[in-house]
Design a protein around this motif. Structure first.
Motif, mmCIF file in Angstrom:
data_model
loop_
_atom_site.group_PDB
_atom_site.id
_atom_site.type_symbol
_atom_site.label_atom_id
_atom_site.label_comp_id
_atom_site.label_asym_id
_atom_site.label_seq_id
_atom_site.Cartn_x
_atom_site.Cartn_y
_atom_site.Cartn_z
ATOM 1 N N GLY A 180 -1.037 9.738 -1.499
ATOM 2 C CA GLY A 180 -1.223 8.519 -2.280
ATOM 3 C C GLY A 180 -1.943 7.432 -1.517
ATOM 4 O O GLY A 180 -2.826 6.761 -2.057
ATOM 5 N N VAL A 181 -1.593 7.235 -0.245
ATOM 6 C CA VAL A 181 -2.237 6.189 0.555
ATOM 7 C C VAL A 181 -3.704 6.526 0.787
ATOM 8 O O VAL A 181 -4.586 5.678 0.596
ATOM 9 C CB VAL A 181 -1.489 5.986 1.890
ATOM 10 N N ALA A 194 1.288 6.529 -6.739
ATOM 11 C CA ALA A 194 0.050 7.233 -7.084
ATOM 12 C C ALA A 194 0.105 8.688 -6.626
ATOM 13 O O ALA A 194 -0.318 9.598 -7.346
ATOM 14 C CB ALA A 194 -1.155 6.530 -6.457
ATOM 15 N N GLY A 195 0.630 8.922 -5.420
ATOM 16 C CA GLY A 195 0.752 10.286 -4.918
ATOM 17 C C GLY A 195 1.686 11.115 -5.774
ATOM 18 O O GLY A 195 1.427 12.285 -6.059
ATOM 19 N N ALA A 247 -6.040 9.939 -5.224
ATOM 20 C CA ALA A 247 -5.042 10.909 -4.781
ATOM 21 C C ALA A 247 -5.324 12.285 -5.371
ATOM 22 O O ALA A 247 -5.176 13.311 -4.699
ATOM 23 C CB ALA A 247 -3.640 10.446 -5.165
ATOM 24 N N LEU A 253 0.830 -1.201 0.000
ATOM 25 C CA LEU A 253 0.000 0.000 0.000
ATOM 26 C C LEU A 253 0.867 1.255 0.000
ATOM 27 O O LEU A 253 0.586 2.217 -0.714
ATOM 28 C CB LEU A 253 -0.938 0.002 1.214
ATOM 29 N N ILE A 254 1.946 1.245 0.766
ATOM 30 C CA ILE A 254 2.838 2.406 0.809
ATOM 31 C C ILE A 254 3.528 2.605 -0.539
ATOM 32 O O ILE A 254 3.634 3.732 -1.031
ATOM 33 C CB ILE A 254 3.870 2.252 1.945
ATOM 34 N N GLY A 308 0.887 3.710 -2.972
ATOM 35 C CA GLY A 308 0.501 5.062 -2.560
ATOM 36 C C GLY A 308 1.542 6.098 -2.939
ATOM 37 O O GLY A 308 1.208 7.197 -3.382
ATOM 38 N N ALA A 337 -6.189 4.449 -7.417
ATOM 39 C CA ALA A 337 -5.307 5.129 -6.476
ATOM 40 C C ALA A 337 -4.927 6.510 -6.985
ATOM 41 O O ALA A 337 -4.923 7.489 -6.234
ATOM 42 C CB ALA A 337 -4.055 4.288 -6.229
ATOM 43 N N ALA A 384 -5.449 6.153 -2.415
ATOM 44 C CA ALA A 384 -5.640 4.749 -2.758
ATOM 45 C C ALA A 384 -6.839 4.178 -2.016
ATOM 46 O O ALA A 384 -7.636 3.424 -2.591
ATOM 47 C CB ALA A 384 -4.381 3.955 -2.427
ATOM 48 N N LEU A 385 -6.981 4.545 -0.758
ATOM 49 C CA LEU A 385 -8.138 4.079 0.006
ATOM 50 C C LEU A 385 -9.436 4.637 -0.571
ATOM 51 O O LEU A 385 -10.392 3.899 -0.820
ATOM 52 C CB LEU A 385 -8.000 4.488 1.471
ATOM 53 N N ILE A 396 3.422 10.550 -0.086
ATOM 54 C CA ILE A 396 3.020 9.189 0.267
ATOM 55 C C ILE A 396 1.669 9.197 0.959
ATOM 56 O O ILE A 396 0.800 8.370 0.655
ATOM 57 C CB ILE A 396 4.099 8.518 1.146
#
Length: 80
Positions: free
Chosen positions: A34-35, A13-14, A65, A6-7, A10, A61, A38-39, A31
């Motif tokens: 992004g996380v 994506a971030g 973001a 996920l990190i 993320g 994600a 992503a959620l 980060i």
């Protein structure tokens, strides 16, 4: 192991979302965006489409973001 994934997703994506939205941030903020994205994006994509696999999750994600950045710029302390 899922948290590390996920990190990593993320962070990627971030990074993409902050660059697409023209927003320069530090690594930790990128980060976090992004996380959280992503959620948010994962939940939205799960409800709106039946896309499966890592590609669909990555698209969600990045979109999530970008939504977090937009919300932060609109309603958060990032207002200009």
């Amino acid at each position: 192991m899922a948290v590390i994934g996920l990190i990593i997703i993320g962070a990627a994506a971030g990074f993409i979302a902050t660059r697409l939205m023209g927003w320069e941030t530090d690594l930790i903020t990128t980060i976090a965006i992004g996380v959280f994205g992503a959620l948010l994006g994962g939940l939205v994509m799960r409800f709106l489409t039946t896309i499966t696999g890592m590609a669909g999750g990555f698209v969600g994600a990045v979109l999530g973001a970008m939504a977090v950045i937009w919300l932060w710029k609109t309603y958060g302390s990032g207002r200009r």
